[in-house]
Design a protein around this motif. Structure first.
Motif, PDB file in Angstrom:
ATOM      1  N   VAL A  48       0.826  -1.197   0.000  1.00  0.00           N
ATOM      2  CA  VAL A  48       0.000   0.000   0.000  1.00  0.00           C
ATOM      3  C   VAL A  48       0.871   1.263   0.000  1.00  0.00           C
ATOM      4  O   VAL A  48       0.729   2.124  -0.857  1.00  0.00           O
ATOM      5  N   ALA A  49       1.777   1.349   0.976  1.00  0.00           N
ATOM      6  CA  ALA A  49       2.606   2.551   1.106  1.00  0.00           C
ATOM      7  C   ALA A  49       3.804   2.237   1.988  1.00  0.00           C
ATOM      8  O   ALA A  49       3.792   1.273   2.749  1.00  0.00           O
ATOM      9  N   ARG A  54      13.983   7.688   8.808  1.00  0.00           N
ATOM     10  CA  ARG A  54      14.862   8.821   9.067  1.00  0.00           C
ATOM     11  C   ARG A  54      14.672   9.932   8.053  1.00  0.00           C
ATOM     12  O   ARG A  54      14.598  11.105   8.428  1.00  0.00           O
ATOM     13  N   TYR A  55      14.584   9.612   6.784  1.00  0.00           N
ATOM     14  CA  TYR A  55      14.578  10.650   5.753  1.00  0.00           C
ATOM     15  C   TYR A  55      13.204  10.892   5.146  1.00  0.00           C
ATOM     16  O   TYR A  55      13.032  11.798   4.358  1.00  0.00           O
ATOM     17  N   GLY A  56      12.228  10.028   5.486  1.00  0.00           N
ATOM     18  CA  GLY A  56      10.866  10.282   5.063  1.00  0.00           C
ATOM     19  C   GLY A  56      10.557   9.991   3.620  1.00  0.00           C
ATOM     20  O   GLY A  56       9.529  10.441   3.118  1.00  0.00           O
ATOM     21  N   GLY A  57      11.438   9.250   2.916  1.00  0.00           N
ATOM     22  CA  GLY A  57      11.137   8.916   1.533  1.00  0.00           C
ATOM     23  C   GLY A  57       9.854   8.105   1.438  1.00  0.00           C
ATOM     24  O   GLY A  57       9.632   7.184   2.216  1.00  0.00           O
ATOM     25  N   LEU A  58       8.997   8.467   0.487  1.00  0.00           N
ATOM     26  CA  LEU A  58       7.663   7.881   0.396  1.00  0.00           C
ATOM     27  C   LEU A  58       7.474   7.122  -0.903  1.00  0.00           C
ATOM     28  O   LEU A  58       8.095   7.428  -1.924  1.00  0.00           O
ATOM     29  N   ASP A  59       6.557   6.164  -0.853  1.00  0.00           N
ATOM     30  CA  ASP A  59       6.117   5.469  -2.056  1.00  0.00           C
ATOM     31  C   ASP A  59       4.706   4.963  -1.814  1.00  0.00           C
ATOM     32  O   ASP A  59       4.366   4.578  -0.693  1.00  0.00           O
ATOM     33  N   TYR A  60       3.898   4.960  -2.872  1.00  0.00           N
ATOM     34  CA  TYR A  60       2.521   4.518  -2.767  1.00  0.00           C
ATOM     35  C   TYR A  60       2.172   3.585  -3.916  1.00  0.00           C
ATOM     36  O   TYR A  60       2.670   3.748  -5.033  1.00  0.00           O
ATOM     37  N   ALA A  61       1.272   2.668  -3.650  1.00  0.00           N
ATOM     38  CA  ALA A  61       0.682   1.889  -4.730  1.00  0.00           C
ATOM     39  C   ALA A  61      -0.187   2.812  -5.577  1.00  0.00           C
ATOM     40  O   ALA A  61      -0.787   3.772  -5.059  1.00  0.00           O
ATOM     41  N   ASP A  62      -0.261   2.514  -6.851  1.00  0.00           N
ATOM     42  CA  ASP A  62      -1.057   3.354  -7.754  1.00  0.00           C
ATOM     43  C   ASP A  62      -2.513   3.431  -7.312  1.00  0.00           C
ATOM     44  O   ASP A  62      -3.166   4.462  -7.477  1.00  0.00           O
ATOM     45  N   SER A  63      -3.009   2.350  -6.740  1.00  0.00           N
ATOM     46  CA  SER A  63      -4.421   2.273  -6.363  1.00  0.00           C
ATOM     47  C   SER A  63      -4.792   3.209  -5.216  1.00  0.00           C
ATOM     48  O   SER A  63      -5.970   3.506  -5.005  1.00  0.00           O
ATOM     49  N   VAL A  64      -3.798   3.691  -4.463  1.00  0.00           N
ATOM     50  CA  VAL A  64      -4.095   4.547  -3.310  1.00  0.00           C
ATOM     51  C   VAL A  64      -3.469   5.928  -3.422  1.00  0.00           C
ATOM     52  O   VAL A  64      -3.776   6.810  -2.607  1.00  0.00           O
ATOM     53  N   ARG A  65      -2.601   6.111  -4.391  1.00  0.00           N
ATOM     54  CA  ARG A  65      -1.916   7.408  -4.517  1.00  0.00           C
ATOM     55  C   ARG A  65      -2.932   8.515  -4.705  1.00  0.00           C
ATOM     56  O   ARG A  65      -3.855   8.430  -5.500  1.00  0.00           O
ATOM     57  N   THR A  78       5.501   6.107  16.070  1.00  0.00           N
ATOM     58  CA  THR A  78       4.261   5.643  15.468  1.00  0.00           C
ATOM     59  C   THR A  78       4.207   6.052  13.998  1.00  0.00           C
ATOM     60  O   THR A  78       4.602   7.162  13.639  1.00  0.00           O
ATOM     61  N   VAL A  79       3.737   5.127  13.190  1.00  0.00           N
ATOM     62  CA  VAL A  79       3.522   5.375  11.768  1.00  0.00           C
ATOM     63  C   VAL A  79       2.013   5.411  11.522  1.00  0.00           C
ATOM     64  O   VAL A  79       1.262   4.617  12.101  1.00  0.00           O
ATOM     65  N   TYR A  80       1.598   6.312  10.667  1.00  0.00           N
ATOM     66  CA  TYR A  80       0.175   6.484  10.397  1.00  0.00           C
ATOM     67  C   TYR A  80      -0.125   6.233   8.920  1.00  0.00           C
ATOM     68  O   TYR A  80       0.733   6.404   8.048  1.00  0.00           O
ATOM     69  N   LEU A  81      -1.355   5.845   8.665  1.00  0.00           N
ATOM     70  CA  LEU A  81      -1.855   5.768   7.306  1.00  0.00           C
ATOM     71  C   LEU A  81      -3.204   6.476   7.290  1.00  0.00           C
ATOM     72  O   LEU A  81      -4.200   5.947   7.795  1.00  0.00           O
ATOM     73  N   GLN A  82      -3.206   7.681   6.759  1.00  0.00           N
ATOM     74  CA  GLN A  82      -4.445   8.429   6.596  1.00  0.00           C
ATOM     75  C   GLN A  82      -5.097   7.992   5.298  1.00  0.00           C
ATOM     76  O   GLN A  82      -4.493   8.112   4.228  1.00  0.00           O
ATOM     77  N   MET A  83      -6.311   7.513   5.404  1.00  0.00           N
ATOM     78  CA  MET A  83      -7.020   6.994   4.241  1.00  0.00           C
ATOM     79  C   MET A  83      -8.260   7.833   3.993  1.00  0.00           C
ATOM     80  O   MET A  83      -9.172   7.877   4.835  1.00  0.00           O
ATOM     81  N   ASN A  84      -8.295   8.516   2.873  1.00  0.00           N
ATOM     82  CA  ASN A  84      -9.429   9.356   2.495  1.00  0.00           C
ATOM     83  C   ASN A  84     -10.135   8.774   1.274  1.00  0.00           C
ATOM     84  O   ASN A  84      -9.571   7.955   0.547  1.00  0.00           O
ATOM     85  N   SER A  85     -11.352   9.226   1.056  1.00  0.00           N
ATOM     86  CA  SER A  85     -12.134   8.798  -0.117  1.00  0.00           C
ATOM     87  C   SER A  85     -12.117   7.275  -0.259  1.00  0.00           C
ATOM     88  O   SER A  85     -11.830   6.732  -1.335  1.00  0.00           O
TER      89      SER A  85
END
Length: 124
Positions: A48-49, A54-65, A78-85
């Protein structure tokens, strides 16, 4: 011993939002990559993501980007996953994972530690 504990799942309607949390303990996470995966009934666990702690590099699956946002709180570990729509097809058990290799981060094999999962159900 590294432990990951997810929370925040639930039953929501399509279009609603949820925020998942993953509380991490038992390790020094500044060197870790943190990922969120999900598994729907009868399907394989899918990426999913992910975020580099440390550096905050991000990646997302196309289906959730564009709908989901991964973030971390260094103080709370703590790590979070904010899910909208949210959509019906987002229904799954969501898992938090931690790994240090940094290779193949969209695959489950890149992660050494997993949480127990939290159920997200999206209804129409």
């Amino acid at each position: 011993q590294v432990q990951l504990v997810e929370s925040g799942g639930g039953l929501v309607q399509a279009g609603d939002s949820l925020r998942l949390s993953c509380a991490a303990s038992g390790g020094t996470f500044s060197n870790y990559f943190m990922g969120w995966f999900r598994q729907a009934p009868g399907k394989e666990r899918e990426f999913v993501a992910r975020i580099r702690w440390r550096y905050g590099g991000l990646d997302y699956a196309d289906s959730v980007r564009g709908r989901f946002t991964i973030s971390r709180d260094n103080v709370k570990n703590t790590v979070y996953l904010q899910m909208n729509s949210l959509k019906l097809e987002d229904t799954a058990v969501y898992y938090c994972a931690a790994g240090i290799s940094g290779v193949g981060l969209r695959t489950t094999s890149a992660y050494d530690y997993w949480g127990q999962g939290t159920q997200v159900t999206v209804s129409s």
